[in-house]
Structure formats: C-alpha cells, structure tokens
Motif scaffolding. Structure first.
Motif, mmCIF file in Angstrom:
data_model
loop_
_atom_site.group_PDB
_atom_site.id
_atom_site.type_symbol
_atom_site.label_atom_id
_atom_site.label_comp_id
_atom_site.label_asym_id
_atom_site.label_seq_id
_atom_site.Cartn_x
_atom_site.Cartn_y
_atom_site.Cartn_z
ATOM 1 N N ASP A 184 0.830 -1.209 0.000
ATOM 2 C CA ASP A 184 0.000 0.000 0.000
ATOM 3 C C ASP A 184 0.862 1.256 0.000
ATOM 4 O O ASP A 184 0.535 2.247 -0.655
ATOM 5 N N ASP A 185 1.970 1.219 0.722
ATOM 6 C CA ASP A 185 2.808 2.425 0.822
ATOM 7 C C ASP A 185 3.845 2.533 -0.298
ATOM 8 O O ASP A 185 4.493 3.558 -0.445
ATOM 9 N N ASP A 186 3.992 1.477 -1.108
ATOM 10 C CA ASP A 186 4.928 1.506 -2.231
ATOM 11 C C ASP A 186 4.386 0.626 -3.357
ATOM 12 O O ASP A 186 4.736 -0.539 -3.471
ATOM 13 N N PRO A 187 3.515 1.169 -4.237
ATOM 14 C CA PRO A 187 2.893 0.368 -5.283
ATOM 15 C C PRO A 187 3.879 -0.239 -6.284
ATOM 16 O O PRO A 187 3.539 -1.173 -6.999
ATOM 17 N N ASP A 188 5.108 0.249 -6.326
ATOM 18 C CA ASP A 188 6.094 -0.311 -7.249
ATOM 19 C C ASP A 188 6.706 -1.608 -6.709
ATOM 20 O O ASP A 188 7.301 -2.373 -7.463
ATOM 21 N N GLU A 189 6.566 -1.831 -5.418
ATOM 22 C CA GLU A 189 7.107 -3.059 -4.826
ATOM 23 C C GLU A 189 6.005 -4.119 -4.836
ATOM 24 O O GLU A 189 4.917 -3.913 -4.304
ATOM 25 N N SER A 190 6.303 -5.258 -5.462
ATOM 26 C CA SER A 190 5.289 -6.317 -5.570
ATOM 27 C C SER A 190 5.947 -7.684 -5.425
ATOM 28 O O SER A 190 7.160 -7.817 -5.502
ATOM 29 N N MET A 191 5.101 -8.672 -5.230
ATOM 30 C CA MET A 191 5.574 -10.049 -5.151
ATOM 31 C C MET A 191 4.429 -10.979 -5.527
ATOM 32 O O MET A 191 3.267 -10.572 -5.556
ATOM 33 N N GLU A 192 4.764 -12.229 -5.814
ATOM 34 C CA GLU A 192 3.748 -13.225 -6.132
ATOM 35 C C GLU A 192 3.913 -14.420 -5.208
ATOM 36 O O GLU A 192 5.035 -14.831 -4.907
ATOM 37 N N THR A 193 2.779 -14.952 -4.760
ATOM 38 C CA THR A 193 2.765 -16.160 -3.938
ATOM 39 C C THR A 193 1.672 -17.079 -4.478
ATOM 40 O O THR A 193 0.937 -16.714 -5.389
ATOM 41 N N TRP A 194 1.579 -18.235 -3.872
ATOM 42 C CA TRP A 194 0.530 -19.181 -4.244
ATOM 43 C C TRP A 194 -0.486 -19.232 -3.116
ATOM 44 O O TRP A 194 -0.129 -19.463 -1.965
ATOM 45 N N GLY A 195 -1.766 -19.012 -3.458
ATOM 46 C CA GLY A 195 -2.842 -19.056 -2.477
ATOM 47 C C GLY A 195 -3.674 -20.322 -2.620
ATOM 48 O O GLY A 195 -3.974 -20.774 -3.734
ATOM 49 N N HIS A 196 -4.043 -20.886 -1.496
ATOM 50 C CA HIS A 196 -4.841 -22.118 -1.472
ATOM 51 C C HIS A 196 -6.220 -21.870 -2.084
ATOM 52 O O HIS A 196 -6.900 -20.914 -1.750
ATOM 53 N N VAL A 197 -6.631 -22.738 -2.999
ATOM 54 C CA VAL A 197 -7.940 -22.656 -3.637
ATOM 55 C C VAL A 197 -8.801 -23.853 -3.234
ATOM 56 O O VAL A 197 -9.967 -23.706 -2.900
ATOM 57 N N ASP A 198 -8.210 -25.036 -3.268
ATOM 58 C CA ASP A 198 -8.971 -26.253 -2.994
ATOM 59 C C ASP A 198 -7.994 -27.350 -2.581
ATOM 60 O O ASP A 198 -6.816 -27.306 -2.935
ATOM 61 N N SER A 199 -8.504 -28.320 -1.828
ATOM 62 C CA SER A 199 -7.684 -29.481 -1.481
ATOM 63 C C SER A 199 -8.589 -30.654 -1.151
ATOM 64 O O SER A 199 -9.755 -30.478 -0.801
ATOM 65 N N CYS A 200 -8.038 -31.841 -1.294
ATOM 66 C CA CYS A 200 -8.768 -33.060 -0.969
ATOM 67 C C CYS A 200 -7.746 -34.129 -0.620
ATOM 68 O O CYS A 200 -6.710 -34.238 -1.281
ATOM 69 N N PHE A 201 -8.019 -34.914 0.425
ATOM 70 C CA PHE A 201 -7.089 -35.935 0.884
ATOM 71 C C PHE A 201 -7.775 -37.286 0.956
ATOM 72 O O PHE A 201 -8.986 -37.392 0.814
ATOM 73 N N GLY A 202 -6.996 -38.328 1.170
ATOM 74 C CA GLY A 202 -7.544 -39.665 1.342
ATOM 75 C C GLY A 202 -7.563 -40.491 0.070
ATOM 76 O O GLY A 202 -8.414 -41.348 -0.100
ATOM 77 N N PHE A 203 -6.605 -40.260 -0.827
ATOM 78 C CA PHE A 203 -6.514 -41.053 -2.055
ATOM 79 C C PHE A 203 -5.495 -42.156 -1.837
ATOM 80 O O PHE A 203 -4.312 -41.900 -1.637
ATOM 81 N N TYR A 204 -5.970 -43.391 -1.865
ATOM 82 C CA TYR A 204 -5.111 -44.548 -1.613
ATOM 83 C C TYR A 204 -4.414 -44.941 -2.904
ATOM 84 O O TYR A 204 -5.046 -45.427 -3.829
ATOM 85 N N GLY A 205 -3.108 -44.698 -2.951
ATOM 86 C CA GLY A 205 -2.311 -44.995 -4.136
ATOM 87 C C GLY A 205 -2.010 -43.727 -4.916
ATOM 88 O O GLY A 205 -2.909 -42.953 -5.234
ATOM 89 N N LYS A 206 -0.744 -43.501 -5.218
ATOM 90 C CA LYS A 206 -0.318 -42.290 -5.914
ATOM 91 C C LYS A 206 -0.909 -42.145 -7.314
ATOM 92 O O LYS A 206 -1.274 -41.041 -7.705
ATOM 93 N N PRO A 207 -1.052 -43.222 -8.100
ATOM 94 C CA PRO A 207 -1.645 -43.052 -9.437
ATOM 95 C C PRO A 207 -3.071 -42.486 -9.370
ATOM 96 O O PRO A 207 -3.439 -41.620 -10.163
ATOM 97 N N TYR A 208 -3.865 -42.964 -8.423
ATOM 98 C CA TYR A 208 -5.232 -42.452 -8.272
ATOM 99 C C TYR A 208 -5.216 -40.986 -7.833
ATOM 100 O O TYR A 208 -5.974 -40.160 -8.348
ATOM 101 N N ALA A 209 -4.332 -40.654 -6.911
ATOM 102 C CA ALA A 209 -4.216 -39.267 -6.452
ATOM 103 C C ALA A 209 -3.823 -38.346 -7.599
ATOM 104 O O ALA A 209 -4.363 -37.243 -7.747
#
Length: 193
Positions: free
Chosen positions: A148-173
């Motif tokens: 806000d105090d310096d509009p020329d200074e910026s950065m990029e990050t990754w924000g969480h959108v969605d997630s799901c767990f509990g997939f048995y086996g990496k190919p299925y995941a």
C-alpha cells in the motif's frame, strides 16, 4: 512431502501432491464388504488386517495347521461350498492375508459379475494405507501482491484454492489432482466457486 504435479499453461493455477500424514485405515470403514483373515503377522511385526476374520474364519482355524496346502483347501472350500472367491495377499511389507466374499455376498455386491475386481480393489486400498501410500492434492492460484505504501514493490505467492485428501495410491491421487486442475483452469479469471 509435497510435489508440484502440474501448472496450467497460463501459469495461473498449479496442483501439488501431498502425502496424507493421518490417513484413515480403510478397514475401519463400515462400507467394507470383503472379509479378511490374517495368516501371518511375521511374528507380531504387523497387526492383523481385521480382528474377526468374517463368517468363515472358523474354517480357516481348522485348516491353518497345514502350512503347505491350507490356503488352497480354504480357497476351494469357499468356492465349492459357499460360491465365493478368495484372493491371497502377500505384500513385501505387511501381513500375509486371505481376502474373501461368499457367493451370496458377491451377488449382493454386483450380481457376481466383477467380484474379483472388487475384492482386489479393497485389498489394494488397504495395502496402500499400510505402506503409507495415501495422498492428497492442493490446488493453488498465483496471487500478486503490492504494498500500500509503495505500489512499485510487488511479489507473487501461491494461495490455497482447494484441497482433498484420502486417495489410496499415488496413481489415483495424480488422476484426481489433474482433474481438479482442469476444473479450475477452465474457469474464467476473476470467478469464484
């Protein structure tokens, strides 16, 4: 352990695979239909797959003394007298076990058409859990930030959108993670779910 699996062509979304650190034992699910008799826990190194062994555990108790033909006799007994199916599991790490359903249960599952596949799927799901092969995915969106105090200074990050767990086996995941990424990639920018 996390692993970036894929990023959309425009670089707006990505999906990561994440090891599920607290997966639920699939044998604790009330929906399981396959019975399991644990043959060998390797001198107690592994826990039995199921506690009771199902309705034909008594038959195994009578046959287990014969380590050379006991499994074959039990398999034939289940097939001939109960119209069922038995699959043996001998993972490199884990208890040796017999997975079975009776003919009556097979007809209730799928009319007896693909019962072996169903038994095998429950067996593979358990083996994945026992080996720590349970995964989740996290979909993230690239987010740009400016001060806000310096509009020329910026950065990029990754924000969480969605997630799901509990997939048995990496190919299925992996396949489910890619499907989720396709869903978010198809959304126009600025829309929310």
């Amino acid at each position: 352990m996390t692993d970036v699996l894929a990023t959309t062509e425009d670089g707006r979304f990505r999906v990561r695979l994440v090891l599920d650190e607290h997966p639920e034992n699939p044998r604790n699910d009330a929906e399981t239909l396959v019975h399991v008799i644990t043959i060998d826990t390797h001198l107690g190194q592994y826990h039995p797959v199921d506690k009771d062994g199902g309705p034909l555990a008594w038959a195994w108790e009578r046959l287990k003394w014969n380590r050379w033909t006991g499994v074959d006799i039990f398999t034939r007994y289940v097939s001939i007298y109960h119209g069922g199916i038995v699959l043996e599991s001998s993972p490199e790490r884990g208890p040796r076990s017999l997975w079975y359903v009776t003919g009556e249960e097979a007809r209730a599952i799928d009319g007896g058409l693909l019962t072996e596949g169903y038994v095998e799927a429950e067996m593979q799901e358990y083996e994945a859990w026992a080996e720590g092969d349970v995964w989740g995915f996290v979909v993230e969106e690239r987010v740009g930030w400016t001060r806000d105090d310096d509009p020329d200074e910026s950065m990029e990050t990754w924000g969480h959108v969605d997630s799901c767990f509990g997939f048995y086996g990496k190919p299925y995941a992996r396949s489910q993670a890619r499907e989720a990424l396709r869903f978010y990639a198809a959304r126009p920018a600025g829309t929310t779910v």
